[in-house]
Design a protein around this motif. Sequence first.
Motif, short mmCIF file in Angstrom:
data_model
loop_
_atom_site.label_atom_id
_atom_site.label_comp_id
_atom_site.label_asym_id
_atom_site.label_seq_id
_atom_site.Cartn_x
_atom_site.Cartn_y
_atom_site.Cartn_z
N LEU A 25 0.82 -1.21 0.00
CA LEU A 25 0.00 0.00 0.00
C LEU A 25 0.85 1.27 0.00
N ASP A 26 1.53 1.52 1.12
CA ASP A 26 2.27 2.77 1.29
C ASP A 26 3.54 2.80 0.44
N ASN A 27 3.72 3.89 -0.29
CA ASN A 27 4.83 4.09 -1.22
C ASN A 27 4.79 3.12 -2.39
N THR A 28 3.63 2.50 -2.60
CA THR A 28 3.42 1.67 -3.78
C THR A 28 2.19 2.15 -4.53
N LEU A 29 1.03 2.14 -3.87
CA LEU A 29 -0.19 2.65 -4.48
C LEU A 29 -0.36 4.15 -4.24
N HIS A 30 0.41 4.70 -3.32
CA HIS A 30 0.39 6.15 -3.11
C HIS A 30 1.73 6.58 -2.52
N HIS A 31 1.97 7.90 -2.53
CA HIS A 31 3.25 8.47 -2.14
C HIS A 31 3.23 8.77 -0.64
N ARG A 103 -0.98 11.57 -1.96
CA ARG A 103 -0.48 11.87 -3.29
C ARG A 103 -0.37 10.55 -4.05
N SER A 104 -0.79 10.53 -5.30
CA SER A 104 -0.73 9.30 -6.08
C SER A 104 -0.51 9.62 -7.55
N GLU A 105 -0.26 8.59 -8.32
CA GLU A 105 -0.05 8.76 -9.75
C GLU A 105 -1.33 9.21 -10.43
N ARG A 106 -1.17 9.99 -11.47
CA ARG A 106 -2.32 10.39 -12.28
C ARG A 106 -2.86 9.15 -13.00
N GLY A 107 -4.17 8.99 -12.99
CA GLY A 107 -4.79 7.86 -13.65
C GLY A 107 -4.60 6.55 -12.93
N LEU A 108 -4.41 6.61 -11.60
CA LEU A 108 -4.12 5.40 -10.82
C LEU A 108 -5.20 4.33 -11.00
N LYS A 109 -6.45 4.72 -10.91
CA LYS A 109 -7.54 3.74 -11.03
C LYS A 109 -7.49 3.03 -12.37
N ARG A 110 -7.28 3.78 -13.43
CA ARG A 110 -7.22 3.19 -14.77
C ARG A 110 -6.03 2.25 -14.89
N LEU A 111 -4.88 2.64 -14.32
CA LEU A 111 -3.67 1.82 -14.42
C LEU A 111 -3.85 0.48 -13.71
N GLY A 206 9.56 4.92 -7.45
CA GLY A 206 9.21 6.31 -7.72
C GLY A 206 8.77 7.12 -6.52
N HIS A 207 8.30 6.43 -5.45
CA HIS A 207 7.85 7.13 -4.26
C HIS A 207 8.88 7.13 -3.14
N LEU A 208 10.01 6.49 -3.37
CA LEU A 208 11.03 6.44 -2.31
C LEU A 208 11.61 7.83 -2.08
N PRO A 209 11.91 8.17 -0.83
CA PRO A 209 12.45 9.51 -0.56
C PRO A 209 13.87 9.66 -1.08
N ARG A 210 14.17 10.83 -1.59
CA ARG A 210 15.52 11.15 -2.04
C ARG A 210 16.26 11.85 -0.92
N THR A 211 17.56 11.65 -0.88
CA THR A 211 18.37 12.37 0.10
C THR A 211 18.68 13.78 -0.43
#
Length: 252
Positions: A25-31, A103-111, A206-211
């Motif tokens: 769920l977390d950092n996979t389906l949303h940020h 926060r999530s990807e645009r078009g998440l439901k469709r994807l 893509g949702h992993l935090p950057r340093t």
Amino acid sequence: MMRPSRPKRRRPQIHAGTPVWLFDLDNTLHHASHAIFPAINAAMTQYIVDTLQVERDEANRLRTGYTQRYGAALLGLTRHHPVDPHDFLKYVHTFPDLRAMLRSERGLKRLVDALPGRKIVLTNAPEVYAMDVLRELGIERLFERVIAIEHMRDRRLWRAKPDHAMLRRAMRDAHVRLADAVLVEDTRSHLKNYRRLGIRTVWIVGHLPRTVRADGTRARLPGTGRPHYVDRRIRSLKSLRLGNRPEGRSVP
């Protein structure tokens, strides 16, 4: 004299057909790293401070240490301290305005809907929180079930990813063969442990935090390569659509 090169071992492909997608769920389906993870971590630390009567530094050490050792801080707290697990889960996963934090990807439901096969959420978070997140994202109807941390318990202990016995039992209950399962997950230790069971693995980064560097610029994502236990490495769920290839080395 040159040694003969070893043939490269072929990695299993993710074929079209009827896979069973196991989505974290977390950092996979949303940020979750945007706002939710910082809030959860702060709440966990505060709960440990208040319940165990320890200093904040010690509370942070317990929180991070138990998460690394057991896969979830809850498991360490319940095994080593007099902590009410249900009270803990409710305290750290209650937010005044969850929608504003997501926060999530645009078009998440469709994807997600476009992926072939069955879809299950497999999360170390509690069920109420997981269902609230899926509902706010508008994708709760796309999943046949949510396997949350309450469902991972056995008669003796609380369990969580990446526990092997828990996953085998959960997959039997869901009538899923391990060979059909595809785990989509941001946590490498979970992928590594479950790859040993024959499950195919997708690492989403893509949702992993950057340093942040000293000059204020953002560094590259951690672990930019593809570990041997990862079948596909992707930045976005868009790459799960058939015909797309992951970043980095291609899957043969």
